[in-house]
Design a protein around this motif. Structure first.
Motif, short mmCIF file in Angstrom:
data_model
loop_
_atom_site.label_atom_id
_atom_site.label_comp_id
_atom_site.label_asym_id
_atom_site.label_seq_id
_atom_site.Cartn_x
_atom_site.Cartn_y
_atom_site.Cartn_z
N HIS A 242 0.85 -1.18 0.00
CA HIS A 242 0.00 0.00 0.00
C HIS A 242 0.89 1.23 0.00
O HIS A 242 1.80 1.36 0.82
N SER A 243 0.65 2.13 -0.94
CA SER A 243 1.40 3.38 -1.03
C SER A 243 2.89 3.05 -1.21
O SER A 243 3.26 2.30 -2.11
N ALA A 244 3.77 3.57 -0.36
CA ALA A 244 5.20 3.37 -0.56
C ALA A 244 5.65 1.94 -0.29
O ALA A 244 6.73 1.54 -0.74
N SER A 245 4.85 1.14 0.42
CA SER A 245 5.26 -0.26 0.60
C SER A 245 5.10 -1.06 -0.68
O SER A 245 5.60 -2.18 -0.79
N CYS A 246 4.42 -0.49 -1.69
CA CYS A 246 4.39 -1.15 -3.00
C CYS A 246 5.80 -1.32 -3.55
O CYS A 246 6.10 -2.32 -4.22
#
Length: 252
Positions: A98-102
């Motif tokens: 999700h978001s930057a953890s992509c």
């Protein structure tokens, strides 16, 4: 000493949330500053609909505070995630970011392709049209105007635990990490998911990523902004489960 620690950290989220006794076949990583609690609601739906083991794991900057000077770039975080998968006894998994953890889960797929069956990227960051802090801030503000106020207490709690300095350091590293060329070189199937009011991950960015190669799908949910794992968990799970059914095996 223990009293002092309790005063400094009156609440700390778990480092792992897991559904099912078997090693998970679906593993999610929170976005920057968010805890594993944000994946609980969609995780329950996904696990229930698939009959599969699901886990959400925290990493420094992604649900856990970071030590001073600790590297927080996606490549380093991917190494930490691989270690967490080993701790869970996980084999080949579908990874959800999700978001930057992509960027983190995508780096794991690049580094250990045999361990990753598929990727689900929810609101991925690093759109090259918004590479600077001012442009990122403008997109965050434009998206925040459409987010649900009910999530604010959770966000305040999570960001207070992870720390705003940690968030800023990790975001600065993330914005310098190009997602598109890495996705282009992978072979795993990918599902891109966004809310229609997400200005951080606009449809044009998803379309650009999907055009990189075959096997990258994109879906826009009926409602929601950037925080759809928290605000629209059922819509998110409903979009994700058919993709997982095609590309990720259920728990044995």
């Amino acid at each position: 000493m223990s009293r002092a620690l309790r005063r400094r950290a009156p609440w700390a989220p778990p480092s792992t949330w897991q559904r099912g006794d078997a090693p998970p076949t679906v593993v999610a990583v929170p976005g920057l500053g968010l805890s594993v609690e944000g994946w609980r609601a969609p995780g329950l739906v996904i696990a229930g609909m698939r009959g599969t083991g699901f886990a959400a794991v925290a990493l420094p900057a992604h649900g856990l505070p970071a030590r001073r000077g600790e590297p927080l770039d996606p490549v380093t975080s991917a190494g930490r995630l691989l270690a967490r998968l080993d701790e869970l006894g996980a084999g080949r998994v579908a990874l959800l970011g999700h978001s930057a953890s992509c960027q983190v889960v995508t780096e794991v797929a690049r580094r250990e392709p045999d361990r990753v069956a598929a990727l689900v990227l929810v609101g991925p960051t690093t759109d090259p049209r918004a590479p600077t802090w001012p442009r990122l801030a403008a997109r965050w503000l434009a998206t925040a105007a459409h987010e649900r106020l009910g999530q604010v207490p959770l966000l305040v709690r999570d960001y207070s635990h992870s720390g705003l300095v940690t968030f800023a350091r990790a975001m600065d590293a993330a914005r310098r990490h190009p997602l598109a060329p890495i996705l282009s070189a992978l072979e795993q199937p990918v599902l891109l998911v966004r809310g229609p009011d997400d200005r951080i991950a606009p449809q044009s960015w998803h379309d650009d990523l999907a055009a990189r190669r075959p096997g990258i799908e994109t879906v826009t949910l009926p409602a929601g902004g950037h925080m759809v794992p928290i605000t629209h968990p059922h819509d998110l799970a409903t979009a994700v489960v058919p993709f997982l059914a095609r590309h990720a095996a259920p728990s044995s």
